[in-house]
Scaffold this active site. Structure first.
Site, PDB file in Angstrom:
ATOM      1  CD  GLU A  35     -29.398  65.239  23.330  1.00 30.42           C
ATOM      2  OE1 GLU A  35     -29.818  66.071  22.491  1.00 30.42           O
ATOM      3  OE2 GLU A  35     -28.320  65.364  23.921  1.00 30.42           O
ATOM      4  CD  GLU A  71     -25.565  67.093  27.424  1.00 31.73           C
ATOM      5  OE1 GLU A  71     -25.187  65.951  27.082  1.00 31.73           O
ATOM      6  OE2 GLU A  71     -26.482  67.296  28.234  1.00 31.73           O
TER       7      GLU A  71
HETATM    8  C1  1HE Z   1     -22.309  56.820  16.370  1.00 35.27           C
HETATM    9  C2  1HE Z   1     -22.864  58.020  16.856  1.00 35.27           C
HETATM   10  C3  1HE Z   1     -23.296  58.025  18.208  1.00 35.27           C
HETATM   11  C4  1HE Z   1     -22.311  58.332  14.803  1.00 35.27           C
HETATM   12  N1  1HE Z   1     -23.152  56.893  18.922  1.00 35.27           N
HETATM   13  N2  1HE Z   1     -22.192  55.715  17.120  1.00 35.27           N
HETATM   14  N3  1HE Z   1     -26.394  62.475  19.058  1.00 35.27           N
HETATM   15  C5  1HE Z   1     -26.913  62.118  17.889  1.00 35.27           C
HETATM   16  O1  1HE Z   1     -28.062  61.763  17.802  1.00 35.27           O
HETATM   17  C6  1HE Z   1     -25.972  62.232  16.717  1.00 35.27           C
HETATM   18  C7  1HE Z   1     -25.903  60.956  15.952  1.00 35.27           C
HETATM   19  N4  1HE Z   1     -24.972  61.058  14.819  1.00 35.27           N
HETATM   20  C8  1HE Z   1     -25.235  61.733  13.690  1.00 35.27           C
HETATM   21  O2  1HE Z   1     -26.240  62.430  13.551  1.00 35.27           O
HETATM   22  C9  1HE Z   1     -24.259  61.595  12.561  1.00 35.27           C
HETATM   23  O3  1HE Z   1     -23.502  60.422  12.793  1.00 35.27           O
HETATM   24  C10 1HE Z   1     -23.273  62.775  12.387  1.00 35.27           C
HETATM   25  C11 1HE Z   1     -24.052  63.995  11.864  1.00 35.27           C
HETATM   26  C12 1HE Z   1     -22.554  63.124  13.688  1.00 35.27           C
HETATM   27  C13 1HE Z   1     -22.184  62.385  11.351  1.00 35.27           C
HETATM   28  O4  1HE Z   1     -22.809  61.903  10.166  1.00 35.27           O
HETATM   29  P1  1HE Z   1     -21.967  61.023   9.120  1.00 35.27           P
HETATM   30  O5  1HE Z   1     -22.841  60.794   7.934  1.00 35.27           O
HETATM   31  O6  1HE Z   1     -20.627  61.647   8.902  1.00 35.27           O
HETATM   32  O7  1HE Z   1     -21.643  59.633   9.854  1.00 35.27           O
HETATM   33  P2  1HE Z   1     -22.611  58.370  10.126  1.00 35.27           P
HETATM   34  O8  1HE Z   1     -22.606  57.484   8.920  1.00 35.27           O
HETATM   35  O9  1HE Z   1     -23.920  58.760  10.664  1.00 35.27           O
HETATM   36  O10 1HE Z   1     -21.820  57.653  11.307  1.00 35.27           O
HETATM   37  C14 1HE Z   1     -20.533  57.064  11.088  1.00 35.27           C
HETATM   38  C15 1HE Z   1     -20.387  55.982  12.135  1.00 35.27           C
HETATM   39  O11 1HE Z   1     -20.390  56.591  13.432  1.00 35.27           O
HETATM   40  C16 1HE Z   1     -21.562  55.009  12.128  1.00 35.27           C
HETATM   41  O12 1HE Z   1     -21.088  53.753  12.513  1.00 35.27           O
HETATM   42  P3  1HE Z   1     -20.774  52.591  11.400  1.00 35.27           P
HETATM   43  O13 1HE Z   1     -20.374  51.423  12.228  1.00 35.27           O
HETATM   44  O14 1HE Z   1     -22.041  52.422  10.630  1.00 35.27           O
HETATM   45  O15 1HE Z   1     -19.651  53.154  10.560  1.00 35.27           O
HETATM   46  C17 1HE Z   1     -22.467  55.550  13.216  1.00 35.27           C
HETATM   47  O16 1HE Z   1     -23.306  54.556  13.781  1.00 35.27           O
HETATM   48  C18 1HE Z   1     -21.433  56.028  14.214  1.00 35.27           C
HETATM   49  N5  1HE Z   1     -22.001  57.058  15.085  1.00 35.27           N
HETATM   50  N6  1HE Z   1     -22.859  58.946  15.875  1.00 35.27           N
HETATM   51  C19 1HE Z   1     -22.613  55.793  18.386  1.00 35.27           C
HETATM   52  N7  1HE Z   1     -23.813  59.132  18.797  1.00 35.27           N
HETATM   53  C20 1HE Z   1     -25.314  61.901  28.565  1.00 35.27           C
HETATM   54  S1  1HE Z   1     -26.690  61.966  27.594  1.00 35.27           S
HETATM   55  C21 1HE Z   1     -26.186  62.673  26.097  1.00 35.27           C
HETATM   56  C22 1HE Z   1     -27.287  62.549  25.100  1.00 35.27           C
HETATM   57  C23 1HE Z   1     -26.765  62.372  23.709  1.00 35.27           C
HETATM   58  O17 1HE Z   1     -25.689  62.780  23.363  1.00 35.27           O
HETATM   59  S2  1HE Z   1     -27.770  61.513  22.632  1.00 35.27           S
HETATM   60  C24 1HE Z   1     -26.803  61.421  21.138  1.00 35.27           C
HETATM   61  C25 1HE Z   1     -27.155  62.545  20.279  1.00 35.27           C
END
Ligand code: 1HE
Length: 261
Positions: free
Chosen positions: A133, A113
């Protein structure tokens, strides 16, 4: 002003805004959103174009899901937050100053977005796009139903949300989610070069390009043609363009070439 989640640098007339929350894959929390809004609403003096980039392997993982979980927001609180996302991304799209995005890795959910509010998107090989989402049981709230649906079509956006499928960089280019694919480490370089070139355009010309085309797309044919005339009336009669026209007549400017980027 102290910034915790982004960095802001200027190179001549180009302001480079970098998401700097690599440890959370640049997920956007409330404070980060406020920092983004502030810089685009009140750009450093002399800014004539922006680059929006991100630190780390991923551009942006969207909404901070951890903060959302911890805050356990009420419906009204989430509506208020959506309005803040909409306000911020509207400023990016409609402030009249071109914004060139440098993309890498995940451009997903709210990250897509955010990218969709920028004007030109340059993606490194390996960039991927998705709206996950649905599989998290939530909905978009940062403008995807308007901006992403207009790029990929509403039907395709429904499919993206139901399937959570991931589009690779080439598919992203084919669909218009990005405009150019570059090699590893090249997105920022290319985005800065384009932003520097764009910064040499008259500001009224850039204003018309980055605000007018999207706005006119919301209008009827009659209103759109009238609005186009009004914009052209201001831009084409701007005294600043006379030197550029003269440079063309006197053959001082480079000619367009087939296949030139
Ligand atoms: C996060 C977030 C997050 C990672 N909020 N903390 N978006 C999603 O559903 C995407 C969610 N994220 C992912 O699918 C993956 O993290 C990635 C593909 C982006 C990257 O993967 P990777 O393997 O490099 O990293 P990871 O191990 O998944 O994440 C590393 C850290 O970032 C981890 O935290 P840690 O404390 O365990 O190290 C994750 O929890 C953190 N992290 N993504 C919070 N999104 C106004 S409405 C909008 C609607 C939306 O955007 S919904 C979100 C959609």
């Amino acid at each position: 002003m102290t910034l915790d989640y982004i960095t802001v640098e200027t190179e001549g007339a180009v302001t480079i805004v970098t998401l700097a929350r690599e440890s959370a894959r640049n997920a956007i929390n409330e404070d980060m959103l406020q920092e983004i809004e502030d810089v685009f609403r009140k750009p450093p003096k002399g800014t004539r174009s922006f680059v929006l980039a991100a630190k780390g392997a991923h551009f942006c993982a969207g909404l901070d899901l951890r903060e959302h979980y911890d805050k356990d927001r009420t419906p009204i609180e989430f509506m208020t937050m959506c309005q803040a996302w909409h306000r911020t991304f509207d400023v990016i799209q409609f402030s009249g100053i071109p914004v060139i995005a440098a993309l890498q890795g995940a451009v997903v959910g709210g990250g897509l977005e955010l990218a969709a509010a920028t004007h030109v998107r340059i993606a490194e090989e390996g960039t991927f796009f998705a709206l996950p989402e649905g599989q998290r049981g939530i909905f978009t709230g940062g403008g995807a139903t308007v901006r992403v649906a207009r790029i990929v079509t509403p039907a395709r956006m429904v499919d993206m949300m139901l399937s959570a499928r991931t589009y690779n960089t080439q598919t992203g280019l084919d669909l218009g989610l990005c405009h150019e694919i570059v090699g590893p480490g090249q997105a920022l370089v290319k985005a800065k070069a384009l932003a520097a070139q764009v910064a040499t355009h008259p500001p009224t010309t850039n204003f018309a390009i980055v605000t007018g085309i999207a706005r006119i797309n919301d209008m009827s044919t009659t209103d759109g043609l009238f609005a186009e005339g009004l914009l052209a009336m201001a831009v084409q009669t701007n005294p600043d363009i006379r030197d550029r026209l003269e440079a063309f007549f006197s053959k001082k400017t480079k000619r367009l070439e087939p296949d030139a980027e």
